[in-house]
Write a protein that holds these residues in place. Structure first.
Motif, PDB file in Angstrom:
ATOM      1  N   ARG A  76     -65.270 -31.341  28.538  1.00 26.50           N
ATOM      2  CA  ARG A  76     -64.485 -30.876  27.679  1.00 26.50           C
ATOM      3  C   ARG A  76     -64.060 -31.903  26.677  1.00 26.50           C
ATOM      4  N   LYS A  77     -63.562 -33.117  26.996  1.00 26.83           N
ATOM      5  CA  LYS A  77     -63.070 -34.361  25.973  1.00 26.83           C
ATOM      6  C   LYS A  77     -64.220 -34.304  25.136  1.00 26.83           C
ATOM      7  N   ASN A  78     -65.337 -34.503  25.598  1.00 31.17           N
ATOM      8  CA  ASN A  78     -66.624 -34.737  24.625  1.00 31.17           C
ATOM      9  C   ASN A  78     -66.830 -33.416  23.737  1.00 31.17           C
ATOM     10  N   LEU A  79     -66.620 -32.269  24.287  1.00 30.44           N
ATOM     11  CA  LEU A  79     -66.949 -31.190  23.474  1.00 30.44           C
ATOM     12  C   LEU A  79     -65.737 -31.053  22.497  1.00 30.44           C
ATOM     13  N   SER A  80     -64.509 -31.259  23.046  1.00 32.32           N
ATOM     14  CA  SER A  80     -63.303 -31.177  21.777  1.00 32.32           C
ATOM     15  C   SER A  80     -63.522 -32.280  20.786  1.00 32.32           C
ATOM     16  N   GLN A  81     -64.043 -33.332  21.059  1.00 31.68           N
ATOM     17  CA  GLN A  81     -64.448 -34.453  20.036  1.00 31.68           C
ATOM     18  C   GLN A  81     -65.380 -33.946  19.075  1.00 31.68           C
ATOM     19  N   ASP A  82     -66.403 -33.470  19.644  1.00 33.36           N
ATOM     20  CA  ASP A  82     -67.568 -32.795  18.618  1.00 33.36           C
ATOM     21  C   ASP A  82     -67.331 -32.089  17.731  1.00 33.36           C
ATOM     22  N   VAL A  83     -66.283 -30.826  18.531  1.00 31.10           N
ATOM     23  CA  VAL A  83     -66.164 -29.618  17.448  1.00 31.10           C
ATOM     24  C   VAL A  83     -64.680 -29.510  16.982  1.00 31.10           C
ATOM     25  N   GLY A  84     -63.858 -30.344  17.448  1.00 29.76           N
ATOM     26  CA  GLY A  84     -62.182 -30.429  16.948  1.00 29.76           C
ATOM     27  C   GLY A  84     -61.651 -29.219  17.503  1.00 29.76           C
ATOM     28  N   GLY A  85     -61.867 -28.838  18.820  1.00 31.48           N
ATOM     29  CA  GLY A  85     -61.258 -27.796  19.448  1.00 31.48           C
ATOM     30  C   GLY A  85     -61.372 -26.377  19.054  1.00 31.48           C
ATOM     31  N   ARG A  86     -62.488 -26.163  18.213  1.00 36.99           N
ATOM     32  CA  ARG A  86     -62.788 -24.727  17.933  1.00 36.99           C
ATOM     33  C   ARG A  86     -63.605 -23.871  19.090  1.00 36.99           C
ATOM     34  N   LYS A  87     -63.213 -22.894  18.881  1.00 37.05           N
ATOM     35  CA  LYS A  87     -63.927 -21.967  20.218  1.00 37.05           C
ATOM     36  C   LYS A  87     -64.861 -20.730  19.499  1.00 37.05           C
ATOM     37  N   ILE A  88     -64.892 -20.642  17.990  1.00 39.43           N
ATOM     38  CA  ILE A  88     -65.678 -19.791  17.548  1.00 39.43           C
ATOM     39  C   ILE A  88     -66.573 -20.693  16.596  1.00 39.43           C
ATOM     40  N   PHE A  89     -67.671 -20.635  16.464  1.00 37.81           N
ATOM     41  CA  PHE A  89     -68.771 -21.278  15.624  1.00 37.81           C
ATOM     42  C   PHE A  89     -69.484 -20.282  14.902  1.00 37.81           C
ATOM     43  N   LYS A  90     -69.939 -20.863  13.587  1.00 38.47           N
ATOM     44  CA  LYS A  90     -71.105 -19.902  12.890  1.00 38.47           C
ATOM     45  C   LYS A  90     -72.416 -20.454  13.479  1.00 38.47           C
ATOM     46  N   ARG A  91     -73.246 -19.299  13.359  1.00 40.98           N
ATOM     47  CA  ARG A  91     -74.821 -19.955  13.695  1.00 40.98           C
ATOM     48  C   ARG A  91     -75.074 -20.825  12.846  1.00 40.98           C
ATOM     49  N   SER A  92     -74.992 -20.870  11.525  1.00 37.33           N
ATOM     50  CA  SER A  92     -75.503 -21.872  10.700  1.00 37.33           C
ATOM     51  C   SER A  92     -74.979 -23.400  11.295  1.00 37.33           C
ATOM     52  N   GLU A  93     -73.971 -23.401  11.894  1.00 38.60           N
ATOM     53  CA  GLU A  93     -73.271 -24.720  12.441  1.00 38.60           C
ATOM     54  C   GLU A  93     -74.050 -25.270  13.495  1.00 38.60           C
ATOM     55  N   ILE A  94     -74.251 -24.055  14.354  1.00 35.51           N
ATOM     56  CA  ILE A  94     -74.725 -24.282  15.649  1.00 35.51           C
ATOM     57  C   ILE A  94     -76.277 -24.901  15.362  1.00 35.51           C
ATOM     58  N   GLU A  95     -77.145 -24.350  14.367  1.00 31.34           N
ATOM     59  CA  GLU A  95     -78.392 -24.704  14.085  1.00 31.34           C
ATOM     60  C   GLU A  95     -78.257 -25.995  13.428  1.00 31.34           C
ATOM     61  N   GLN A  96     -77.419 -26.407  12.448  1.00 34.05           N
ATOM     62  CA  GLN A  96     -77.410 -27.843  12.110  1.00 34.05           C
ATOM     63  C   GLN A  96     -77.191 -28.704  12.794  1.00 34.05           C
ATOM     64  N   LYS A  97     -76.582 -28.472  13.907  1.00 38.08           N
ATOM     65  CA  LYS A  97     -75.976 -29.501  14.975  1.00 38.08           C
ATOM     66  C   LYS A  97     -77.384 -29.620  15.975  1.00 38.08           C
ATOM     67  N   ARG A  98     -78.132 -28.578  16.188  1.00 35.30           N
ATOM     68  CA  ARG A  98     -79.328 -28.618  16.894  1.00 35.30           C
ATOM     69  C   ARG A  98     -80.426 -29.513  16.114  1.00 35.30           C
ATOM     70  N   ILE A  99     -80.457 -29.056  14.646  1.00 34.41           N
ATOM     71  CA  ILE A  99     -81.631 -30.025  13.933  1.00 34.41           C
ATOM     72  C   ILE A  99     -80.986 -31.182  13.907  1.00 34.41           C
ATOM     73  N   GLN A 100     -79.681 -31.709  13.679  1.00 31.88           N
ATOM     74  CA  GLN A 100     -79.372 -33.110  13.744  1.00 31.88           C
ATOM     75  C   GLN A 100     -79.645 -33.818  14.919  1.00 31.88           C
ATOM     76  N   ARG A 101     -79.658 -32.963  16.281  1.00 34.89           N
ATOM     77  CA  ARG A 101     -79.871 -33.738  17.583  1.00 34.89           C
ATOM     78  C   ARG A 101     -81.267 -34.027  17.792  1.00 34.89           C
ATOM     79  N   ILE A 102     -82.232 -33.076  16.905  1.00 33.57           N
ATOM     80  CA  ILE A 102     -83.652 -32.873  17.136  1.00 33.57           C
ATOM     81  C   ILE A 102     -84.059 -34.494  16.181  1.00 33.57           C
TER      82      ILE A 102
END
Length: 100
Positions: A12-38
């Motif tokens: 939970r702490k790692n996730l909150s640091q990554d996303v800033g405590g948000r619970k709703i995300f745009k699909r494009s943001e998720i895709e950007q994160k995935r591409i960045q990890r790749i």
């Protein structure tokens, strides 16, 4: 059970640091994160491959040097064999003169 709770809290702490405590995300943001990890993973793989190639090249150069040292020794042995063959041939010729 405490280990499970600790692991969940850590995630939970790692996730909150990554996303800033948000619970709703745009699909494009998720895709950007995935591409960045790749891309980061590809970069790590390329660095590892480069390191392996350098080590392989270094090992190849070392084995080439060893082979050159062995070849020079083999060359000396070949020269020695040639001398022995020449001497043996000379001895055969000399003996044939006595047989006539």
């Amino acid at each position: 059970m405490d280990i499970l709770k600790q692991e969940l809290e850590k995630r939970r702490k790692n996730l909150s640091q990554d996303v800033g405590g948000r619970k709703i995300f745009k699909r494009s943001e998720i895709e950007q994160k995935r591409i960045q990890r790749i891309r980061e993973e590809e970069k790590r793989e390329a660095e590892a491959k480069s390191l392996r190639q350098k080590q392989s090249q270094h090992q190849h150069n070392k084995s080439t040097d060893d082979n050159n040292n062995n070849n020079s020794t083999e060359g000396k042995l070949d020269d020695w064999k040639k001398v022995r063959i020449e001497r043996a041939a000379t001895c055969v010729v000399d003996r044939s003169e006595y047989l006539d």
